[in-house]
Design an enzyme around this catalytic site. Structure first.
Site, PDB file in Angstrom:
ATOM      1  NE  ARG A  51      -2.684   0.341   3.455  1.00 21.78           N
ATOM      2  CZ  ARG A  51      -2.069   0.763   4.557  1.00 21.78           C
ATOM      3  NH1 ARG A  51      -1.620   2.007   4.622  1.00 21.78           N
ATOM      4  NH2 ARG A  51      -1.893  -0.048   5.581  1.00 21.78           N
ATOM      5  CE1 TYR A 104     -17.234  10.566 -16.375  1.00 19.18           C
ATOM      6  CE2 TYR A 104     -15.691  10.810 -14.545  1.00 19.18           C
ATOM      7  CZ  TYR A 104     -16.626  10.062 -15.241  1.00 19.18           C
ATOM      8  OH  TYR A 104     -16.960   8.812 -14.806  1.00 19.18           O
ATOM      9  CG  ASP A 177      -9.376  15.497 -16.495  1.00 19.03           C
ATOM     10  OD1 ASP A 177      -8.605  14.834 -17.220  1.00 19.03           O
ATOM     11  OD2 ASP A 177     -10.427  15.035 -16.018  1.00 19.03           O
ATOM     12  CE  LYS A 202     -12.272   7.140 -19.428  1.00 22.32           C
ATOM     13  NZ  LYS A 202     -12.102   7.091 -17.967  1.00 22.32           N
TER      14      LYS A 202
END
Length: 384
Positions: A51, A104, A177, A202
């Site tokens: 982690r 978005y 973004d 993406k």
């Protein structure tokens, strides 16, 4: 990596040194949860528990920073996980965010519904109108100026450099973004942004087979705050997901070339079709952001939206009538996709300033042969 190496070389080699034990050209996937210590506190290369750090994730984070020309890269389980961690690192109840009115839907939902419940306020504004942005900023209270360019789904182009000056003048962190453009086409940090965010699902991953998100940050203090939350809350990318994303990035540049050329040809084909009202693609001279896109991007990307004269029914029929353009959410993969934002990716913003008209369709143009893609579109267009 040498500072003078070009983007295509960096995308293949940054953080990707061959395995020193076997000489394997491709670094291995470290599928481990924990690491043996050389005595209490004797960590090997700083690794204690996955982690907190994993060599496969480290390689991706090194690569992400290099791609964007930034100091620090961080990899997350999804784009929204990256956004959420960044927001929590910067904001406290009562703080204010200014974001575009065409972002978005998931980003708006996160800010409005999740962080809004904790007292974070937001204002949506037309980001191409610098005067409107300046008026929306509340001195001393606006902590983040959130920019998405090209925007999702109407492909609006925002002036990153000018907005960065506005944001910094108000003491806000400027976030961009960069998912639609990818670092192959646009470098927000070089234009004055403080943080770049990606859904690596993406274009960076590029093959529709992995979910992920990323942040690239220059400020050391902000990086440490975000990295602490990445460790403490645990929204990290898994080793195999990180490895798949690295694999995708190696071909990012050549894929983006094909995405751009295919999308340009398709946008030109769609423009002027009697069934189509508007084609939203910054590569068209008729697009209001065309000149700005030419100035701050090295290509116009693979995303196109269009609106139909025949309204919602024409748009829905078009979406359901193609074969190569598969009806699905997401974008940026090698295969072409069609999306109906009003009921798919942007359903969560119905009834808000971000609502997408029901005659709008979004295309993620893949890297198939463009003649085949145009034939598929031709068969689905009304009156064709």
């Amino acid at each position: 990596m040498a500072q003078n190496q070009n983007f295509d070389t960096v995308a293949i080699h940054a953080g990707q040194e061959f395995d020193p034990t076997t000489g394997a050209v491709i670094p291995p996937v470290y599928m481990t949860s924990t690491y043996v210590q050389d005595g209490i506190g004797g960590l090997r290369s700083g690794y204690e528990y996955s982690r907190g750090g994993n060599p496969t994730r480290t390689s991706l984070e090194t690569l992400l920073a290099a791609l964007e020309g930034g100091k620090h890269g961080l990899s997350f389980a999804s784009g929204l996980a990256a956004e959420d961690t960044l927001l929590r690192a910067i904001l406290k109840p009562g703080d204010h965010i200014v974001l575009g009115n065409d972002v978005y839907g998931g980003t708006h939902r996160l800010i409005e519904k999740v962080h809004g419940a904790w007292g974070v306020r937001n204002t949506t504004v037309e980001m191409s109108d610098l005067s409107a942005v300046e008026q929306a900023i509340i001195p001393g209270e606006t902590k983040i100026l959130w920019i998405e360019t090209p925007s999702n789904p109407l492909m609006k182009i925002s002036d990153i450099a000018a907005l960065a000056r506005l944001g910094h003048g108000a003491g806000a962190v400027v976030v961009v973004d960069n998912t639609f453009a990818s670092p192959a086409l646009q470098h927000p940090l070089a234009l004055g942004a403080d943080v770049v965010v990606h859904s690596t699902t993406k274009y960076l991953g590029g093959h529709s087979d992995v979910i992920g998100g990323a942040l690239v940050i220059n400020d050391d203090e902000l990086f440490e705050s975000v990295k602490f939350l990445q460790f403490a809350a645990g929204p990290v990318s898994a080793p195999l997901d990180a490895w798949l994303t690295v694999r995708g990035i190696k071909t990012l540049s050549v894929r983006m070339e094909r995405h751009c050329t295919n999308a340009q040809a398709i946008a030109e084909f769609l423009q002027g079709h009697p069934a189509v009202d508007t084609v939203y693609y910054p590569g068209l001279p008729s697009h209001p952001g065309h000149e700005l896109a030419k100035a701050q991007m090295s290509g116009f990307g693979g995303m196109i939206s269009l609106s139909f004269r025949g309204g919602a029914q024409a748009a829905r029929t078009f979406c359901e009538s193609m074969h190569l353009f598969q009806l699905a959410e997401s974008l940026g993969g090698v295969e072409s996709l069609v999306n109906y934002p009003a009921e798919m990716t942007h359903a969560s913003v119905r009834g808000t300033d971000l609502e997408v008209a029901d005659n709008v369709v979004r295309l993620s143009v893949g890297i198939e042969d463009v003649a085949d893609l145009i034939a598929d579109l031709t068969g689905a267009l009304p009156n064709s």
